[in-house]
Write a protein that holds these residues in place. Sequence first.
Motif, mmCIF file in Angstrom:
data_model
loop_
_atom_site.group_PDB
_atom_site.id
_atom_site.type_symbol
_atom_site.label_atom_id
_atom_site.label_comp_id
_atom_site.label_asym_id
_atom_site.label_seq_id
_atom_site.Cartn_x
_atom_site.Cartn_y
_atom_site.Cartn_z
ATOM 1 N N LEU A 104 -43.259 -38.058 2.591
ATOM 2 C CA LEU A 104 -43.544 -37.531 1.257
ATOM 3 C C LEU A 104 -42.508 -38.013 0.241
ATOM 4 C CD1 LEU A 104 -44.564 -33.830 2.061
ATOM 5 C CD2 LEU A 104 -46.063 -35.767 1.612
ATOM 6 N N SER A 105 -41.229 -37.970 0.637
ATOM 7 C CA SER A 105 -40.202 -38.339 -0.334
ATOM 8 C C SER A 105 -40.072 -39.849 -0.494
ATOM 9 C CB SER A 105 -38.859 -37.734 0.072
ATOM 10 O OG SER A 105 -38.502 -38.202 1.363
ATOM 11 N N ARG A 106 -40.377 -40.594 0.576
ATOM 12 C CA ARG A 106 -40.316 -42.064 0.497
ATOM 13 C C ARG A 106 -41.650 -42.618 0.944
ATOM 14 N NH1 ARG A 106 -36.119 -44.213 -2.427
ATOM 15 N NH2 ARG A 106 -34.503 -42.634 -2.369
ATOM 16 N N TYR A 250 -48.586 -39.968 -12.861
ATOM 17 C CA TYR A 250 -48.066 -41.032 -12.001
ATOM 18 C C TYR A 250 -48.636 -42.395 -12.387
ATOM 19 C CZ TYR A 250 -45.009 -38.890 -8.508
ATOM 20 O OH TYR A 250 -43.939 -38.333 -7.880
ATOM 21 N N ARG A 253 -46.769 -43.507 -15.312
ATOM 22 C CA ARG A 253 -45.400 -43.942 -14.991
ATOM 23 C C ARG A 253 -45.400 -45.316 -14.324
ATOM 24 N NH1 ARG A 253 -41.873 -38.872 -12.832
ATOM 25 N NH2 ARG A 253 -40.395 -40.561 -12.494
ATOM 26 N N ASP A 262 -40.502 -45.391 -5.717
ATOM 27 C CA ASP A 262 -39.585 -44.440 -6.343
ATOM 28 C C ASP A 262 -40.279 -43.137 -6.722
ATOM 29 O OD1 ASP A 262 -37.474 -46.103 -6.116
ATOM 30 O OD2 ASP A 262 -37.645 -46.968 -8.126
ATOM 31 N N LEU A 263 -41.577 -43.069 -6.493
ATOM 32 C CA LEU A 263 -42.326 -41.878 -6.885
ATOM 33 C C LEU A 263 -42.757 -41.131 -5.622
ATOM 34 C CD1 LEU A 263 -44.560 -43.545 -9.630
ATOM 35 C CD2 LEU A 263 -42.512 -42.176 -10.005
ATOM 36 N N PRO A 264 -42.075 -40.034 -5.292
ATOM 37 C CA PRO A 264 -42.443 -39.299 -4.078
ATOM 38 C C PRO A 264 -43.842 -38.691 -4.196
ATOM 39 C CG PRO A 264 -40.358 -38.526 -5.002
ATOM 40 C CD PRO A 264 -40.984 -39.409 -6.016
ATOM 41 N N VAL A 265 -44.455 -38.474 -3.055
ATOM 42 C CA VAL A 265 -45.760 -37.819 -3.067
ATOM 43 C C VAL A 265 -45.559 -36.377 -3.520
ATOM 44 C CG1 VAL A 265 -47.671 -37.013 -1.630
ATOM 45 C CG2 VAL A 265 -46.677 -39.284 -1.246
ATOM 46 N N GLN A 266 -46.382 -35.957 -4.463
ATOM 47 C CA GLN A 266 -46.241 -34.593 -4.958
ATOM 48 C C GLN A 266 -47.253 -33.697 -4.275
ATOM 49 O OE1 GLN A 266 -45.579 -33.541 -8.977
ATOM 50 N NE2 GLN A 266 -45.407 -35.690 -9.610
ATOM 51 N N TYR B 153 -38.623 -28.758 2.265
ATOM 52 C CA TYR B 153 -39.826 -28.715 3.088
ATOM 53 C C TYR B 153 -40.318 -30.131 3.320
ATOM 54 C CZ TYR B 153 -44.759 -27.922 4.227
ATOM 55 O OH TYR B 153 -45.988 -27.941 4.799
ATOM 56 N N ARG B 154 -40.405 -30.502 4.564
ATOM 57 C CA ARG B 154 -40.805 -31.851 4.959
ATOM 58 C C ARG B 154 -39.958 -32.910 4.236
ATOM 59 N NH1 ARG B 154 -47.209 -32.343 4.967
ATOM 60 N NH2 ARG B 154 -46.684 -34.316 5.948
ATOM 61 N N GLY B 155 -38.697 -32.543 4.021
ATOM 62 C CA GLY B 155 -37.756 -33.499 3.417
ATOM 63 C C GLY B 155 -38.020 -33.776 1.959
ATOM 64 N N SER B 156 -38.836 -32.917 1.339
ATOM 65 C CA SER B 156 -39.196 -33.240 -0.033
ATOM 66 C C SER B 156 -39.090 -32.041 -0.981
ATOM 67 C CB SER B 156 -40.598 -33.827 -0.051
ATOM 68 O OG SER B 156 -40.963 -34.186 -1.338
ATOM 69 N N GLU B 157 -39.903 -31.004 -0.702
ATOM 70 C CA GLU B 157 -39.942 -29.918 -1.676
ATOM 71 C C GLU B 157 -38.813 -28.917 -1.426
ATOM 72 O OE1 GLU B 157 -43.556 -28.524 -3.004
ATOM 73 O OE2 GLU B 157 -44.145 -30.621 -3.241
ATOM 74 N N ASP B 212 -37.209 -34.965 -14.190
ATOM 75 C CA ASP B 212 -38.014 -35.926 -13.446
ATOM 76 C C ASP B 212 -38.243 -35.355 -12.037
ATOM 77 O OD1 ASP B 212 -39.239 -37.958 -12.173
ATOM 78 O OD2 ASP B 212 -37.726 -39.490 -12.641
ATOM 79 N N ILE B 213 -39.459 -34.831 -11.821
ATOM 80 C CA ILE B 213 -39.744 -34.143 -10.564
ATOM 81 C C ILE B 213 -39.602 -35.077 -9.377
ATOM 82 C CG2 ILE B 213 -42.244 -34.559 -10.535
ATOM 83 C CD1 ILE B 213 -40.594 -31.190 -9.797
ATOM 84 N N SER B 214 -39.828 -36.369 -9.597
ATOM 85 C CA SER B 214 -39.763 -37.301 -8.466
ATOM 86 C C SER B 214 -38.340 -37.403 -7.917
ATOM 87 C CB SER B 214 -40.301 -38.672 -8.867
ATOM 88 O OG SER B 214 -39.593 -39.174 -9.958
ATOM 89 N N LEU B 217 -37.851 -34.250 -5.661
ATOM 90 C CA LEU B 217 -38.547 -34.365 -4.384
ATOM 91 C C LEU B 217 -37.770 -35.241 -3.401
ATOM 92 C CD1 LEU B 217 -42.238 -34.629 -5.602
ATOM 93 C CD2 LEU B 217 -41.018 -32.645 -4.722
ATOM 94 N N ARG B 218 -36.744 -35.906 -3.892
ATOM 95 C CA ARG B 218 -35.875 -36.666 -2.989
ATOM 96 C C ARG B 218 -34.451 -36.129 -3.044
ATOM 97 N NH1 ARG B 218 -38.333 -41.556 -5.017
ATOM 98 N NH2 ARG B 218 -36.410 -41.903 -6.125
ATOM 99 N N GLU B 221 -31.915 -36.457 -0.277
ATOM 100 C CA GLU B 221 -31.298 -37.751 0.024
ATOM 101 C C GLU B 221 -30.003 -37.916 -0.757
ATOM 102 O OE1 GLU B 221 -34.075 -40.854 -0.679
ATOM 103 O OE2 GLU B 221 -35.677 -39.839 0.417
ATOM 104 N N ALA B 223 -28.677 -40.642 -1.710
ATOM 105 C CA ALA B 223 -28.817 -41.656 -2.763
ATOM 106 C C ALA B 223 -29.278 -41.022 -4.070
ATOM 107 C CB ALA B 223 -29.805 -42.721 -2.325
ATOM 108 N N THR B 224 -30.070 -39.965 -3.972
ATOM 109 C CA THR B 224 -30.568 -39.308 -5.178
ATOM 110 C C THR B 224 -29.534 -38.347 -5.729
ATOM 111 O OG1 THR B 224 -32.756 -39.413 -4.212
ATOM 112 C CG2 THR B 224 -32.478 -37.984 -6.126
#
Lengths: 300, 575
Positions: A104-106, A250, A253, A262-266, B153-157, B212-214, B217-218, B221, B223-224
């Motif tokens: 999801l994030s990558r 998205y 963007r 660079d755009l994680p799955v939302q 959650y699942r490495g993201s949320e 920036d929500i993206s 979501l990382r 990490e 790096a973020t």
Amino acid sequence: MPVVGYLCPESPELFASRLEAFRQGLAEAGFVEGRNVTIDFRWANGQYSRLPALAAELVARNVAVIVAPGGAPVALAAKATGTTKTIVFEMGGDPVQLRVVDSLSRPGGNITGVSSLSVDVSPKRLELMRDLLPAATRLAVVANPTSPTAESQLQKLHAAAETLRVQLQILNASKEEEFESVFAAVAKDAASGLVFTSDPYFAFRSARLAALAMKYRAPAITQTRDFPKAGGLMSYGGDFMQSHRRAGIYAGRVLLGEKPSDLPVQLVTKVELVVNLTAAKLLGHPFSAAVVAGADEVIE
Amino acid sequence: MIPQDRFRGLFHKYLIALFLAVAIPLAFNGVTEAWFGYRDQRARLDQWLGVQSASAAAEIHDFIHGITSQLGWLVQLPWTDEPDERRRTDALRLLRQAPAIASLTLLDSNGLERLYISRIGLNRIESRTNRSADPALVGAKADQVWFSDVSYYRGSEPYITVAIVGNRPAVGAVVAEVNLKLIWDVISAIKVGKTGFAFVLDRSGRLIAHPDISLVLRGAEEATSGPFRAMRDAIGPKAGFATSQDAQGQYVAASAAPVQGPDWTVVVAQPLSEAYAPIYGALWRTAAFLAISTMLAGILAYALADRMTEPIKLLEEGTERIGAGSFDHRISIHTGDELQRLANSFNKMAAELALAQQHQERIAKLKRFLAPQVADLVDRAGDDSLLDGRRTEVVVVFCDLRGFTAFSAGASPEDVMNVLSEYYEDLGRVIAKFEATLINFSGDGLMVLVNAPVPVDEPALRAIDLAVDMQKKVQALIAGWRSLGYHVGFGIGLASGPATVGRIGYKDRLDYTAIGSVVNLAARLCASAADKEILVDAKVAADVKGKRPVEDLGDRAIKGFDKAIPVFGISFDAL
């Protein structure tokens, strides 16, 4: 002017509200159709088998980004073309499980998008139906065998059914003509109700399903608010307005030059419960106070 | 050094001095103003960012506080042993009201799970699982409100668990999972200037809220979150803002404020380009002001230096021309100051020099034929009317050397010139002494006039004394010459009578002369005079009779005169 390739599984009429949400999102990113962006549409009009061919058509066109909204089959068809162009999907399933993205994030590769959680909440629909029909020992589940998420949803539903101590009757429908037989099968058992799995094919035919539900006086629950709005009993699922809007953002963007990696799955945060009290009264199955209190929208 | 160089040097000195006199205070003023402006703006920015971060922290706090206060409604009433349908309704209603809450767990006073409600998973009613050891419950019991660390959650949320206990053990506790993605609505609404933004970091520095929500979501990490944590660390615990770099390497001014409860940090950041825009604006204005002022100072200095050196240049040129003899040159300066006075002095001096030169020239002319004292006298009279032609009584004196022609033929030119030189030297002194007027001289003879142009008392007497003196001086010379072997003599003739006198000649070659028979007579008498002899006519003899020993020599035939005329003499030996 950049061109957005829009691969749509349905017809413009059925997709109007989703498209509107998508355009809103695009505008939030600063793009307005006709002014600084063009949208090249491909309509499958419900014939999901045509999606791969239409996706290939869009890939061949000079589009800056391909938008694949309305479910996993669309995203998979777009991804299957092997294009290097960016794909923005909108679906209800788990994109990692469907192997659309790596994580999801990558997301990895050239694809990213929004998932509306509709597939994840299929067991919740069973739970709501169980709440409504506490006496029922058997509930019918309608699945689309052609859907890539059907199997995983049924798996979850079986697990939930065990917890809820109810038997499942699996009914299949992948064409509109098969809907009637599904309702007819349930109508014989007055105590039973219909739980529709998450599937875009079902979602976009809410009006037809609502009409059949009333005709056969069968309690039913689907993923989309369109169903109770059209006279159906209730719905529980992700907010498609939110998911399509975010897909629009998205896409915008990506047009602005951001990389899909660079755009994680939302994931859509909002899962909504819509109940139709009129339908409940007609069916003779009134909602409990707790359900009505927890509903995001109540139709009277 | 040529004049032009001197002029340029002075101009440059003035130019530089004047320019610096204007430019240095201006530059000093500009620089101090810029410095104080910079400090003021920094202080203002510091204050403003502080307010922004505090208000952003307050908004985040409100978000959390809103959730905890809503959760508080579920721990109001004591639990009974019966299933509580009302509580379930309240929980479902709360889930609808608070979209950030993903699930709720209600625990009774014994730590048993009585109700679990989720948006995604299946609900559980009266499962009675013992959760008394759950850190959420333990934490809440200790602090009333407990916040977990942020999990992804699942490495993201990003999610956080919040637990709350009621005001007494009987009401139990509520544990809620909160989706922090919903802070986006709050954080994205926070505007810091035009391009500034706010973000939230958890205790360990992971990003949990950003416009920036993206990025959120990382947030799990490194790096973020790394660059954001660096920004927070750059600010540190000290008060005031810090400058740091964001993830894109852009420099920002950032200020931080803590969020009490979950122990988060809210950071507001504004790109330096915007934060310092007023400073840059002020600096640019100052620079432009300085540039224009410097230019004006340069022009002013040039104009002033030019104004100051121009009269000096005129003075310089003028004095040089006057010095070169152009006494009619006038220096024209109208500056109304000392320079004009100086120019006027120069002009006056030039006029006086011109007068003095005229005077000098006149005197020089007069001295050609007048004794110096007579010349001064004539000059003082102011006009030349004294020299105009008229008829007057004069005494004419002629003298010459005897045997000079023979001598000059035999002697070397040097010797001749030496003799003449000594001879005239002495005669000149005598003429000057007696204020006689020299009419001309040629070879060894010369003519002198007494009583013209300036009349004298007893001209005859003076003429006699003049002649005697001449004779004495020349005889002394002759004595010397004789010893050298030069054989010459000296004779003088005088005559008195009326003659026409006046200037003759042209332009610069004007001579004074006398015309009349008296001149001829004197010349003839001179011709007749032997060495050491002074011959005078009857009139002169009569005038000096009894005063000087004049000897009657009888009548003599004089060349050019029809009959013999009486001649008198003064013997040299008788003197």
